[in-house]
Structures are given as structure tokens and as C-alpha cells.
Design a protein around this motif. Sequence first.
Motif, PDB file in Angstrom:
ATOM      1  N   GLU A   4       0.814  -1.202   0.000  1.00  0.00           N
ATOM      2  CA  GLU A   4       0.000   0.000   0.000  1.00  0.00           C
ATOM      3  C   GLU A   4       0.856   1.263   0.000  1.00  0.00           C
ATOM      4  O   GLU A   4       0.335   2.352  -0.186  1.00  0.00           O
ATOM      5  N   PHE A   5       2.150   1.117   0.245  1.00  0.00           N
ATOM      6  CA  PHE A   5       3.027   2.278   0.322  1.00  0.00           C
ATOM      7  C   PHE A   5       4.022   2.266  -0.830  1.00  0.00           C
ATOM      8  O   PHE A   5       4.693   1.264  -1.077  1.00  0.00           O
ATOM      9  N   LEU A   6       4.119   3.393  -1.504  1.00  0.00           N
ATOM     10  CA  LEU A   6       5.088   3.544  -2.575  1.00  0.00           C
ATOM     11  C   LEU A   6       5.833   4.853  -2.370  1.00  0.00           C
ATOM     12  O   LEU A   6       5.220   5.907  -2.184  1.00  0.00           O
ATOM     13  N   PHE A  60       3.243   2.082   8.214  1.00  0.00           N
ATOM     14  CA  PHE A  60       4.432   2.275   7.387  1.00  0.00           C
ATOM     15  C   PHE A  60       5.663   1.641   8.034  1.00  0.00           C
ATOM     16  O   PHE A  60       6.566   1.168   7.340  1.00  0.00           O
ATOM     17  N   TYR A  61       5.698   1.615   9.355  1.00  0.00           N
ATOM     18  CA  TYR A  61       6.874   1.121  10.076  1.00  0.00           C
ATOM     19  C   TYR A  61       6.978  -0.403  10.058  1.00  0.00           C
ATOM     20  O   TYR A  61       8.047  -0.953  10.325  1.00  0.00           O
ATOM     21  N   SER A  62       5.877  -1.097   9.780  1.00  0.00           N
ATOM     22  CA  SER A  62       5.895  -2.566   9.791  1.00  0.00           C
ATOM     23  C   SER A  62       5.182  -3.106   8.560  1.00  0.00           C
ATOM     24  O   SER A  62       4.354  -4.005   8.647  1.00  0.00           O
ATOM     25  N   HIS A  63       5.498  -2.540   7.415  1.00  0.00           N
ATOM     26  CA  HIS A  63       4.810  -2.899   6.179  1.00  0.00           C
ATOM     27  C   HIS A  63       5.832  -3.088   5.063  1.00  0.00           C
ATOM     28  O   HIS A  63       6.882  -2.448   5.063  1.00  0.00           O
ATOM     29  N   ILE A  64       5.500  -3.961   4.129  1.00  0.00           N
ATOM     30  CA  ILE A  64       6.331  -4.099   2.949  1.00  0.00           C
ATOM     31  C   ILE A  64       6.090  -2.882   2.054  1.00  0.00           C
ATOM     32  O   ILE A  64       4.958  -2.581   1.687  1.00  0.00           O
ATOM     33  N   VAL A  77      11.599  -2.915   3.476  1.00  0.00           N
ATOM     34  CA  VAL A  77      10.983  -2.480   4.732  1.00  0.00           C
ATOM     35  C   VAL A  77      11.865  -1.392   5.325  1.00  0.00           C
ATOM     36  O   VAL A  77      13.083  -1.348   5.073  1.00  0.00           O
ATOM     37  N   LEU A  78      11.247  -0.515   6.086  1.00  0.00           N
ATOM     38  CA  LEU A  78      12.007   0.526   6.774  1.00  0.00           C
ATOM     39  C   LEU A  78      12.746  -0.112   7.939  1.00  0.00           C
ATOM     40  O   LEU A  78      12.135  -0.657   8.860  1.00  0.00           O
ATOM     41  N   ARG A  79      14.066  -0.049   7.901  1.00  0.00           N
ATOM     42  CA  ARG A  79      14.869  -0.735   8.921  1.00  0.00           C
ATOM     43  C   ARG A  79      15.314   0.220  10.031  1.00  0.00           C
ATOM     44  O   ARG A  79      15.424  -0.170  11.190  1.00  0.00           O
ATOM     45  N   ASP A  80      15.599   1.458   9.662  1.00  0.00           N
ATOM     46  CA  ASP A  80      16.051   2.416  10.666  1.00  0.00           C
ATOM     47  C   ASP A  80      15.734   3.820  10.172  1.00  0.00           C
ATOM     48  O   ASP A  80      15.751   4.089   8.970  1.00  0.00           O
ATOM     49  N   LEU A  81      15.429   4.696  11.117  1.00  0.00           N
ATOM     50  CA  LEU A  81      15.098   6.073  10.765  1.00  0.00           C
ATOM     51  C   LEU A  81      15.758   7.011  11.760  1.00  0.00           C
ATOM     52  O   LEU A  81      15.611   6.848  12.970  1.00  0.00           O
ATOM     53  N   GLN A  82      16.500   7.976  11.243  1.00  0.00           N
ATOM     54  CA  GLN A  82      17.117   8.987  12.095  1.00  0.00           C
ATOM     55  C   GLN A  82      16.336  10.285  11.961  1.00  0.00           C
ATOM     56  O   GLN A  82      15.900  10.647  10.865  1.00  0.00           O
ATOM     57  N   ARG A  83      16.158  10.971  13.090  1.00  0.00           N
ATOM     58  CA  ARG A  83      15.395  12.215  13.102  1.00  0.00           C
ATOM     59  C   ARG A  83      16.239  13.345  13.688  1.00  0.00           C
ATOM     60  O   ARG A  83      17.155  13.105  14.475  1.00  0.00           O
ATOM     61  N   ALA A  93      17.221   7.578   6.262  1.00  0.00           N
ATOM     62  CA  ALA A  93      16.387   6.383   6.312  1.00  0.00           C
ATOM     63  C   ALA A  93      17.137   5.181   5.754  1.00  0.00           C
ATOM     64  O   ALA A  93      17.785   5.287   4.706  1.00  0.00           O
ATOM     65  N   ASP A  94      17.055   4.069   6.468  1.00  0.00           N
ATOM     66  CA  ASP A  94      17.656   2.815   6.011  1.00  0.00           C
ATOM     67  C   ASP A  94      16.536   1.860   5.595  1.00  0.00           C
ATOM     68  O   ASP A  94      15.582   1.643   6.364  1.00  0.00           O
ATOM     69  N   PHE A  95      16.658   1.282   4.415  1.00  0.00           N
ATOM     70  CA  PHE A  95      15.669   0.330   3.924  1.00  0.00           C
ATOM     71  C   PHE A  95      16.341  -1.014   3.665  1.00  0.00           C
ATOM     72  O   PHE A  95      17.462  -1.071   3.159  1.00  0.00           O
ATOM     73  N   LEU A  96      15.634  -2.091   4.011  1.00  0.00           N
ATOM     74  CA  LEU A  96      16.148  -3.445   3.811  1.00  0.00           C
ATOM     75  C   LEU A  96      15.358  -4.122   2.697  1.00  0.00           C
ATOM     76  O   LEU A  96      14.131  -4.206   2.758  1.00  0.00           O
ATOM     77  N   ARG A  97      16.060  -4.591   1.670  1.00  0.00           N
ATOM     78  CA  ARG A  97      15.392  -5.323   0.593  1.00  0.00           C
ATOM     79  C   ARG A  97      14.811  -6.634   1.131  1.00  0.00           C
ATOM     80  O   ARG A  97      15.415  -7.276   2.008  1.00  0.00           O
ATOM     81  N   VAL A  98      13.683  -7.035   0.591  1.00  0.00           N
ATOM     82  CA  VAL A  98      13.070  -8.297   1.014  1.00  0.00           C
ATOM     83  C   VAL A  98      12.669  -9.107  -0.216  1.00  0.00           C
ATOM     84  O   VAL A  98      12.493  -8.555  -1.309  1.00  0.00           O
ATOM     85  N   ASP A  99      12.550 -10.418  -0.014  1.00  0.00           N
ATOM     86  CA  ASP A  99      12.001 -11.275  -1.054  1.00  0.00           C
ATOM     87  C   ASP A  99      11.137 -12.337  -0.387  1.00  0.00           C
ATOM     88  O   ASP A  99      11.230 -12.561   0.828  1.00  0.00           O
ATOM     89  N   LYS A 100      10.305 -12.990  -1.156  1.00  0.00           N
ATOM     90  CA  LYS A 100       9.289 -13.896  -0.612  1.00  0.00           C
ATOM     91  C   LYS A 100       9.855 -15.155   0.012  1.00  0.00           C
ATOM     92  O   LYS A 100       9.149 -15.858   0.736  1.00  0.00           O
ATOM     93  N   THR A 101      11.110 -15.468  -0.238  1.00  0.00           N
ATOM     94  CA  THR A 101      11.660 -16.743   0.214  1.00  0.00           C
ATOM     95  C   THR A 101      12.495 -16.636   1.489  1.00  0.00           C
ATOM     96  O   THR A 101      12.918 -17.653   2.034  1.00  0.00           O
TER      97      THR A 101
END
Length: 212
Positions: A4-6, A60-64, A77-83, A93-101
Motif C-alpha cells: 500500500e506504500f510507494l 508504514f513502520y511494519s509494512h512491505i 521495509v524501513l529498517r532504521d530512521l534517524q530524526r 532512512a535505512d531500507f532493507l530489501r526483502v524477497d518472498k523466500t
Amino acid sequence: MSNEFLLNAESRSDTGKGASRRLRRLQDRVPGIVYGGEAEPQMISVELRELKKALENEAFYSHILTLKIDGKEVQAVLRDLQRNPAKGFPTHADFLRVDKTHKITMNVPLHFINEATSVGVKKQGGEIQHNISEVEVSCLPQDLPEFIEVDMTDVELNAIVHLSDLKLPKGVELTQLALGADHDQPVAAIHAPKVRASESDDEAGEEAASEE
């Protein structure tokens, strides 16, 4: 889980604190990085306004998420956020790539429901104490829940809800429980209300005055 988030992102080559400051100040963009999977880490930037709007949604914090980097879509997924410590706006912002397996480990918020109508509150006059507000889960990306409900309906006075009492979606595990029974920490409890010291002192003073 549907995406739902792009977020639209752009790759960047300039690194360092100076480059990041210029990016934020002159272009209203937030520096970030995408890593994980078989690809190399990639430096990116996202529009500040777009990221701030997305962060207003708890999911947004726990969503693909879908990151559209230079037109190419990446699931992450959002892995870390600095403010900014003073103003609170995102600075990195740190993002972690994910895959279905491959399973991922994420923090997921707890939603406490039916608190006012729980046995320990409505019938026994207790008060609810929350011990934690989120839990760490392990699951495949498509099984990642946005939140986990904690139903307080049948919880009685002086009862404690532990991690092992939570009803988890299919395919979701709590990382703490995987460490053993000693890590089955309390999530919430219902206790008798505490009498405030000032009220007790007032009552004691009134009793003493009536005896004189």
C-alpha cells in the motif's frame, strides 16, 4: 500482504555529512540507503514531504514498501530512521530489501482492545498496566502483520498477559519466545488501583482531627 506504500526515490553518488546537509537543505530531500539481498547497497534520496506523509501512518513502520528507484521498483521495509533531535523531522532512512523466500525480523506494534469492558476493569474495578507496546516478530515478508491485537476481554484482576498468550497470525513467530521460557515476558496486567499518598494523608488527617 498487499503493498500500500510507494515511495519515489532517486539514486545518489555524493556521500558524507556535507552532501547530506546540502541534499536536505537545498532540495528538501532525505538521504537514505537500500541494502540486503543479493544486490550491493545503494545510496538513495526520497522527497522529505512524501516521507513525512508516509511516516504519519503507523503501518508504514511494519509494512512491505515499494521503493521506485529511478523507475525501478524494489520491495523493502524501513529498517532504521534517524530524526533531527530538536525538530523531529527525518534526516536519514535505512531500507532493507526483502524477497518472498527469506524471513525477516521486524518490530510490530501491539493494539490493546476491549480494555474498558474487560472483566478485571468493568466488574472488578482494576486498572490496566501496559508493559510493552511492540514485539519483535520473525516471518516471511508476505506474512508480516501491521499490528498484533491483545484482547483484554477475559483478563481478570491481578492476572498477567504474557507473550505466550498472544494470538499470532499464521506463519508469525515471536523472537523472544524462541529463546526459551525464561523470555516469556509480561505484556500487560490488571491491578487494583493504587490509593494516592495525598488522599491517604488527607483521610488520616481527618480521622486524627475527629478524635481530638
